[in-house]
Design an enzyme around this catalytic site. Structure first.
Site, PDB file in Angstrom:
ATOM      1  N   GLY A  87       3.020   5.628  -2.988  1.00 52.78           N
ATOM      2  CA  GLY A  87       4.082   6.484  -3.791  1.00 52.78           C
ATOM      3  C   GLY A  87       4.136   6.822  -5.295  1.00 52.78           C
ATOM      4  O   GLY A  87       4.387   7.799  -5.468  1.00 52.78           O
TER       5      GLY A  87
ATOM      6  N   THR B 247       0.746  -1.191   0.001  1.00 45.22           N
ATOM      7  CA  THR B 247       0.002   0.081  -0.024  1.00 45.22           C
ATOM      8  C   THR B 247       1.047   1.241   0.024  1.00 45.22           C
ATOM      9  O   THR B 247       0.640   2.258  -0.715  1.00 45.22           O
ATOM     10  CB  THR B 247      -0.784   0.020   1.222  1.00 45.22           C
ATOM     11  OG1 THR B 247      -1.768  -1.245   1.234  1.00 45.22           O
ATOM     12  CG2 THR B 247      -1.990   1.136   1.170  1.00 45.22           C
ATOM     13  N   ASP B 248       1.952   1.200   0.858  1.00 45.81           N
ATOM     14  CA  ASP B 248       2.907   2.394   0.481  1.00 45.81           C
ATOM     15  C   ASP B 248       3.451   2.769  -0.620  1.00 45.81           C
ATOM     16  O   ASP B 248       3.724   3.580  -1.341  1.00 45.81           O
ATOM     17  CB  ASP B 248       3.974   2.113   1.790  1.00 45.81           C
ATOM     18  CG  ASP B 248       3.698   2.452   3.267  1.00 45.81           C
ATOM     19  OD1 ASP B 248       2.710   3.234   3.472  1.00 45.81           O
ATOM     20  OD2 ASP B 248       4.237   2.099   4.304  1.00 45.81           O
ATOM     21  N   ILE B 249       3.857   1.412  -1.112  1.00 44.63           N
ATOM     22  CA  ILE B 249       4.461   1.551  -2.623  1.00 44.63           C
ATOM     23  C   ILE B 249       3.516   2.418  -3.568  1.00 44.63           C
ATOM     24  O   ILE B 249       4.078   3.076  -4.383  1.00 44.63           O
ATOM     25  CB  ILE B 249       5.033   0.043  -3.081  1.00 44.63           C
ATOM     26  CG1 ILE B 249       6.124  -0.270  -2.173  1.00 44.63           C
ATOM     27  CG2 ILE B 249       5.388   0.161  -4.665  1.00 44.63           C
ATOM     28  CD1 ILE B 249       7.480   0.416  -2.152  1.00 44.63           C
TER      29      ILE B 249
END
Length: 409
Positions: free
Chosen positions: A183, A178-180
């Site tokens: 980003g 989810t972070d990737i």
């Protein structure tokens, strides 16, 4: 000169989602100044082991985790809680094209570093805020973390073995996906806002504020699984490595391990069936087309597993690749970087590091014909560029020494 060499980015973010976005902008040529807390820096510097070794092989204080998202940046340490630190950041923002931040909603307002305050100094600024739940709504004040969002956003409900199987239960993805993804969305949004600001004939030339939430991104990236629910009204369930809409599309046992079959159309299935010694499967009404195979997966899959277990993984791959049937091994990460295709594409990049030795990183996957990605420098040591950046702002050596004594930088 990279495609974005004309851009300046002030990166107030830390951990992964924001730094992933700013690293991508930096890889594409933008000048990125990473702001870190004096003495400690980005949290991920301390998320080890493993630690980056220096030129003698001794561990440094920088974790491998930090290396994955901070290439091509310059590090400036600033205490934004101090007025002198706020003045430095406002001066940098006044000349920047982009600000990235992932503080909690309203977290930068007391320091005069929120969007409204900085846009008043620089109306052309594109300001991207990354939070767990967005700038509004009942959850807006909450902190958001990838693991939490994978659970809340439905991803874990469709990841893991099916109920009734050994080891059943929801699972997170093995990277902070989810972070990737956030980003990547952040980078796309920033570039769109810059294109809007700079396009020919646009009158105001103003920047704008981007409100990006991890939960929103996670739900958007449910893709076909979300569509399956919206169309049917039924929540998709965990299927392990199986696919909800395609059969056979999962891992199968072999004589020495497991392999992946990713059969995407009926022609591929017919060729596989023939090579497996069961050409009749492609003529069986239960298995002749994908819709029938999905309906009758419970009877088909055991038949496939009996056959695939008769040959080794390498034997199957050689046989099936020659017939254009999609298949492949399940590699450990060490095997990934030893793979001849991966080596040919140069997906490991080693960059000289300020602590001595080199920092290994994974190459940017984008390949340009005119403006190639430039690996200018390794992830910086904490505050590595503070003096150079402050001198470029007109600070004298005496002023910089004073700022250090006062704990501002």
């Amino acid at each position: 000169m990279g495609a974005l060499a004309h851009l300046k980015v002030l990166d107030l973010s830390r951990v992964l989602a924001g730094p992933w976005a700013s690293q991508l902008l930096a890889d594409l040529g933008a000048e990125v100044i990473k702001i870190e807390r004096p003495g400690s820096g980005d949290d991920t510097r301390h998320w080890g082991p493993p630690w980056l070794p220096d030129g003698t092989g001794a561990p440094t204080s920088d974790a491998a985790y930090f290396l994955c998202a901070n290439r091509n940046k310059r590090s400036l340490t600033v205490d934004m809680t101090k007025p002198a630190g706020q003045a430095i950041l406002r001066e940098l923002a006044a000349d920047a094209d982009v600000v990235l931040e992932n503080f909690k909603v309203g977290g930068l307002l007391p320091y005069g570093l929120d969007y409204a305050s900085l846009a008043a100094l620089n109306p052309k600024l594109v300001y991207c805020s990354i939070t767990g739940f967005g700038q509004d709504g009942p959850y807006a004040p909450r902190a958001g973390y990838d693991f939490l969002i994978q659970g809340m956003g439905g991803l874990m409900s469709i990841t893991g073995r099916a109920d009734g199987e050994e080891g059943a239960g929801p699972q997170k993805v093995g990277v902070a996906l989810t972070d990737i993804l956030t980003g990547l969305y952040a980078c796309s949004a920033v570039l769109a806002a810059l294109a809007h600001r700079d396009r020919d004939g646009f009158r105001s030339g103003d920047g704008q504020h981007i409100d990006l939430a991890l939960l929103d991104v996670q739900i958007a990236c449910l893709a076909n699984q979300a569509a399956n629910y919206l169309v049917s009204g039924q929540s998709p369930q965990r299927l392990g490595n199986a696919h909800p809409n395609i059969v056979p599309y999962e891992d199968f046992p072999t004589a020495d391990g497991r392999m992946i079959l990713a059969i995407g159309n009926d022609g591929q299935f017919a060729r596989f069936a023939a090579l497996a010694g069961h050409a009749e499967w492609a003529c069986d009404a239960r298995y002749a087309d994908n819709a029938a195979r999905v309906q009758h997966r419970d009877s088909l899959l055991p038949l496939l597993r009996q056959v695939t277990a008769t040959k080794t993984t390498s034997e199957w791959i050689a046989l099936l690749e020659a017939a254009a049937v999609p298949c492949g091994p399940i590699n450990e990460i060490g095997a990934v970087f030893a793979d001849p295709q991966v080596r040919h594409r140069g997906l490991r990049v080693d960059l000289p590091h300020a602590a001595g030795g080199s920092a290994p990183t994974v190459a940017n996957p984008i390949r340009f014909s005119q403006t190639p990605v430039d690996y200018r420098f390794a992830p910086p040591t904490l505050g590595q560029d503070s003096e150079a950046i402050l001198r470029a702002l007109g600070r004298s050596g005496e002023e910089i020494a004073r700022l250090r004594r006062e704990g501002v930088v």
